[in-house]
Design an enzyme around this catalytic site. Structure first.
Site, PDB file in Angstrom:
ATOM      1  N   GLU A  33      17.661 -17.736  -6.935  1.00  0.00           N
ATOM      2  CA  GLU A  33      17.238 -16.401  -7.360  1.00  0.00           C
ATOM      3  C   GLU A  33      16.685 -16.438  -8.789  1.00  0.00           C
ATOM      4  OE1 GLU A  33      16.482 -13.760  -6.095  1.00  0.00           O
ATOM      5  OE2 GLU A  33      16.662 -12.220  -7.634  1.00  0.00           O
ATOM      6  N   LYS A  60       6.105  -4.389  -3.863  1.00  0.00           N
ATOM      7  CA  LYS A  60       7.546  -4.184  -3.731  1.00  0.00           C
ATOM      8  C   LYS A  60       8.001  -4.188  -2.284  1.00  0.00           C
ATOM      9  CE  LYS A  60      11.517  -3.040  -5.558  1.00  0.00           C
ATOM     10  NZ  LYS A  60      12.186  -4.172  -6.229  1.00  0.00           N
ATOM     11  N   TRP A 118      -2.712  -2.852  -1.514  1.00  0.00           N
ATOM     12  CA  TRP A 118      -2.353  -4.264  -1.627  1.00  0.00           C
ATOM     13  C   TRP A 118      -3.168  -4.944  -0.532  1.00  0.00           C
ATOM     14  CZ3 TRP A 118      -0.119  -8.090   1.440  1.00  0.00           C
ATOM     15  CH2 TRP A 118       0.366  -9.218   0.755  1.00  0.00           C
ATOM     16  N   ARG A 143       3.959  -0.457  -4.911  1.00  0.00           N
ATOM     17  CA  ARG A 143       3.743  -0.969  -3.557  1.00  0.00           C
ATOM     18  C   ARG A 143       2.455  -1.796  -3.435  1.00  0.00           C
ATOM     19  NH1 ARG A 143       6.808   1.911   0.264  1.00  0.00           N
ATOM     20  NH2 ARG A 143       5.378   1.250   1.888  1.00  0.00           N
ATOM     21  N   LYS A 197      12.890 -15.322  -9.774  1.00  0.00           N
ATOM     22  CA  LYS A 197      12.628 -14.276 -10.776  1.00  0.00           C
ATOM     23  C   LYS A 197      11.618 -14.772 -11.795  1.00  0.00           C
ATOM     24  CE  LYS A 197      13.745 -11.648  -9.357  1.00  0.00           C
ATOM     25  NZ  LYS A 197      14.253 -11.062  -8.169  1.00  0.00           N
ATOM     26  N   GLU A 229       8.023 -15.159 -10.200  1.00  0.00           N
ATOM     27  CA  GLU A 229       7.392 -13.883  -9.847  1.00  0.00           C
ATOM     28  C   GLU A 229       6.727 -13.198 -11.031  1.00  0.00           C
ATOM     29  OE1 GLU A 229      10.890 -11.827  -8.054  1.00  0.00           O
ATOM     30  OE2 GLU A 229       9.385 -11.193  -6.595  1.00  0.00           O
ATOM     31  N   HIS A 240      18.489 -36.648  -5.230  1.00  0.00           N
ATOM     32  CA  HIS A 240      17.756 -37.057  -4.024  1.00  0.00           C
ATOM     33  C   HIS A 240      16.255 -36.798  -4.150  1.00  0.00           C
ATOM     34  CE1 HIS A 240      21.483 -37.902  -1.980  1.00  0.00           C
ATOM     35  NE2 HIS A 240      21.938 -36.729  -2.369  1.00  0.00           N
ATOM     36  N   CYS A 287       0.828  -1.197   0.000  1.00  0.00           N
ATOM     37  CA  CYS A 287       0.000   0.000   0.000  1.00  0.00           C
ATOM     38  C   CYS A 287       0.868   1.254   0.000  1.00  0.00           C
ATOM     39  CB  CYS A 287      -0.935   0.096   1.209  1.00  0.00           C
ATOM     40  SG  CYS A 287      -2.065  -1.255   1.385  1.00  0.00           S
ATOM     41  N   ASN A 343      -1.636   2.563   5.574  1.00  0.00           N
ATOM     42  CA  ASN A 343      -0.739   1.487   5.141  1.00  0.00           C
ATOM     43  C   ASN A 343      -0.307   0.744   6.395  1.00  0.00           C
ATOM     44  OD1 ASN A 343       1.302  -0.118   4.016  1.00  0.00           O
ATOM     45  ND2 ASN A 343       2.812   1.523   4.209  1.00  0.00           N
ATOM     46  N   GLY A 344      -0.544  -0.572   6.431  1.00  0.00           N
ATOM     47  CA  GLY A 344      -0.168  -1.349   7.624  1.00  0.00           C
ATOM     48  C   GLY A 344      -1.299  -2.289   7.977  1.00  0.00           C
TER      49      GLY A 344
HETATM   50  O1  M6R Z   1      12.813  -4.965   0.463  1.00  0.00           O
HETATM   51  P1  M6R Z   1      13.325  -6.336   0.833  1.00  0.00           P
HETATM   52  O2  M6R Z   1      14.632  -6.642   0.189  1.00  0.00           O
HETATM   53  O3  M6R Z   1      13.345  -6.596   2.298  1.00  0.00           O
HETATM   54  O4  M6R Z   1      12.257  -7.317   0.193  1.00  0.00           O
HETATM   55  C1  M6R Z   1      12.339  -8.698   0.410  1.00  0.00           C
HETATM   56  C2  M6R Z   1      11.446  -9.445  -0.562  1.00  0.00           C
HETATM   57  O5  M6R Z   1      10.113  -9.083  -0.386  1.00  0.00           O
HETATM   58  C3  M6R Z   1      11.843  -9.173  -2.012  1.00  0.00           C
HETATM   59  O6  M6R Z   1      13.190  -9.478  -2.243  1.00  0.00           O
HETATM   60  C4  M6R Z   1      10.974  -9.980  -2.978  1.00  0.00           C
HETATM   61  O7  M6R Z   1      11.268 -11.332  -2.886  1.00  0.00           O
HETATM   62  C5  M6R Z   1      11.156  -9.447  -4.388  1.00  0.00           C
HETATM   63  N1  M6R Z   1       9.907  -9.366  -5.049  1.00  0.00           N
HETATM   64  C6  M6R Z   1      12.106 -10.242  -5.188  1.00  0.00           C
HETATM   65  O8  M6R Z   1      12.143  -9.933  -6.535  1.00  0.00           O
END
Ligand code: M6R
Length: 614
Positions: free
Chosen positions: A487, A609, A75, A27, A491, A494, A510, A2, A101-102
């Site tokens: 990672e 984000k 969000w 956000r 990616k 996501e 395994h 948010c 927000n929260g």
């Molecule tokens: O702002 P942060 O690095 O603490 O965020 C952590 C995760 O939410 C963030 O890395 C998330 O996994 C991303 N969408 C990765 O692309």
């Protein structure tokens, strides 16, 4: 998670708010809304499900005349994305409008009590409870809005950044925060409020980061006022923003994600600037230099982070163990906070977070501090909560990252962890002068080598077309490139919504090997390192089962190149620097696969984000 915006001043209030919402849309983007207070003191609220563009379309024929206003991009946490759950929320008598927000953790108890007092609710949100509570207190105590907000915030448990406007007071916005970010921009006879500085920087560089449990009162023609929940006046600490508006634009790229991938040669240069000096022969990290005793006496390092930052943390483990000989454990912050962590006063806890606002990481820091550990933060957003609640730390300085999928922040985090490992290793005598100089010289070459890797762009775009319709992917790597595999898989899932799993290559036998067939491509990260021969066997195992292979190898590779279906060659670098180099083709591969599938790569579904809720 948010985004909130507020404005009071002589500009077109609606325009400032909408522009601000666009900047904060990363956000959260399942609904958006504005509350505009007319110069006569009437409040109009307009809301729409979906992105900010839907709200704009909805507002086209509305009365947008305003003296001040607040806005929100959501969000969803409490209640599905819908017009009624979108913010701003009105109090029952429509005298107050509020954005939040929260999460209000005790909202249920408060809501039940308010219902008993006759309040009616029109949404499923915790936010509506807060605005009703403030109005209930204001009427019951016959007090002003600021006192009512103070009293209400004493009663709520949880996290909030809020902004409230009141009918009949078009000259005032009241805002407050606890555990969710809130920044106030100070212009000439105008104030901006936002969840981060991105909606503000085009108007003013002077900002105030509101602290936890502070209430901000902005009034037209008066200076900013901050009070604590105990009604004590707080100091106003004005900070100058370091980034510029051009960093928030796409700069000719179709998406922020692609722009951010291509920025990496320069962001990595910014990250090492002033830290790798004297031709690479000296590493200067103020956070280490100023806390020598802590690093000398440390018995163990515990890394806490989430998502991509957690993957960077895993690479940090390999780096710190190799260069400093210290035991390192890496924990998901969300698990650490609830698994009764055993933390000693001679532990160093490293918290990694791009946004600096991740709720789980913040909670982990609090626990580590309470247990007496020295906490070192690695963040990107200057002035965010994590750098402010850690004992020391390092900014990665890669500039604002807008794409929800983290790219340049990941390589920046890995680079900072590399510098940290070298600096601490030198301090502890586990890295010799000669080794440090050699490493420093290589680090200086990295921005240029990343530029070389980016030349794979067109090849990867073509390759992506072949794999667009795969339904599952396996990512395999060993040593430093096991976290890179994780990672790469993250990616892809996501932004393309394709199921992908990352594994240490040797673990494949395994279990995951059962998945391999002609329909299951494997992306194998196999640079020329001390585990190369072992990875060759893993590649053969995949091939023997009819699996298709995309391999990331070092230039000149002549073993895996002959087995894999497709090969992406990257320049040779020392093993400890390979994740920065090998992660770039993985970023591009996910980007192009998602684009081929027609996905919104900058705002993938269900994600946000900055994850400021649990
Ligand atoms: O702002 P942060 O690095 O603490 O965020 C952590 C995760 O939410 C963030 O890395 C998330 O996994 C991303 N969408 C990765 O692309």
């Amino acid at each position: 998670m948010c985004g909130i915006v507020g404005y009071i001043g002589d500009r077109n209030v609606y325009d400032v708010l909408i522009k601000g919402l666009h900047r904060l849309e990363y956000r959260g983007y399942d609904s958006a809304g504005v509350a505009l207070e007319t110069p006569e003191g009437n409040i109009n609220v307009y809301k729409a499900r979906g992105k900010v563009a839907n709200l704009e379309a909805f507002c086209k024929d509305k009365n947008l005349d305003a003296s001040c206003g607040i806005a929100h991009t959501r969000w969803a946490t409490h209640g599905e994305p819908s017009d009624s759950n979108a913010h701003p929320h009105f109090s029952e008598d429509k005298k107050l409008a509020l954005v939040h927000n929260g999460t209000i953790e005790n909202y249920k108890v408060l809501k039940d009590a308010l219902i008993k007092h006759g309040c009616k609710f029109h949404s499923e949100t915790d936010t509506e409870v807060l605005v009703q509570l403030i109005e209930y207190i204001r009427l019951k105590n016959d007090c002003d809005l600021i006192d009512a907000v103070r009293e209400a915030l004493h009663q709520v448990q949880g996290a909030y950044a809020i902004a409230v406007i009141e009918c009949g007071h078009p000259e005032q916005i009241v805002a407050a925060r606890k555990s969710s970010p809130l920044v106030i921009g100070i212009g000439k006879n105008e104030f901006f409020l936002a969840s981060d500085a991105t909606p503000i920087v085009e108007y003013t560089k002077d900002v105030v980061y509101v602290k936890d449990e502070q209430i901000a009162v902005v009034r037209r023609g008066e200076p900013l006022k901050l009070v604590t929940l105990e009604n004590e006046e707080a100091d106003i600490d004005v900070t100058e923003l370091e980034f510029s508006i051009s960093q928030l634009e796409k700069g000719g790229y179709p998406h922020f994600m692609l722009k951010e991938i291509f920025e990496q040669p320069s962001t990595l240069l910014d990250c090492i600037r002033g830290r790798v000096v004297e031709g690479g022969h000296k590493i200067v990290l103020n956070g280490v230099r100023d806390n020598k005793e802590k690093f000398l006496n440390a018995k163990r390092i515990v890394i806490v982070a989430c998502g991509t930052s957690w993957h960077a943390g895993l690479i940090g483990k390999y780096l710190l163990q190799e260069m400093c000989g210290l035991p390192v454990v890496v924990e998901y912050a969300s698990e650490f906070r609830y698994n009764n962590p055993v933390i000693n006063s001679d532990d160093i806890v490293i918290a990694i977070s791009q946004s600096g606002e991740t709720a789980d990481t913040l909670a982990a820091i609090e626990i580590a501090r309470d247990k007496g550990a020295f906490v070192y933060g690695i963040s990107n957003v200057v002035g965010s909560s994590i750098p402010r609640c850690t004992h020391s730390g390092t900014y990665i300085h890669v500039g604002p990252e807008i794409g929800v999928a983290s790219t340049k922040a990941f390589t920046g985090q890995v680079m900072v962890l590399t510098l940290l490992a070298l600096a601490v290793g030198e301090l502890r005598g586990t890295v010799s002068r000669e080794e440090l100089e050699k490493c420093g010289e290589w680090i200086q070459k990295i921005p240029g080598l990343v530029r070389e890797v980016l030349k794979l762009n067109d090849k990867i775009e073509r390759l992506s077309a072949i794999y667009t319709y795969a339904r599952n992917f396996l990512y395999l790597g060993r040593g430093y490139n096991y976290p890179t595999a994780l990672e790469g898989a993250l990616k892809l899932k996501e932004i393309s919504y394709i199921h992908a799993e990352g594994y240490p290559a040797a673990e494949m036998k395994h279990g995951p090997i059962a998945l391999i067939d002609a329909e299951m491509p494997s992306v194998i990260i196999a640079p020329d390192d001390h585990l190369y021969e072992k990875v060759v066997s893993n590649v053969q195992q995949v091939k023997a089962r009819g699996g298709s292979i995309i391999a990331i190898v070092t230039e000149g590779d002549d073993i895996i190149s002959k087995i894999a279906d497709y090969v992406l060659e990257v320049p040779k670098v020392p093993e400890f620097l390979t994740p920065i180099i090998t992660s770039i083709p993985l970023q591009l591969l996910s980007y192009y696969i998602a684009i081929n599938k027609g996905k919104d790569v900058d705002m993938p579904r269900n994600l946000a984000k900055s994850v400021t809720v649990e």
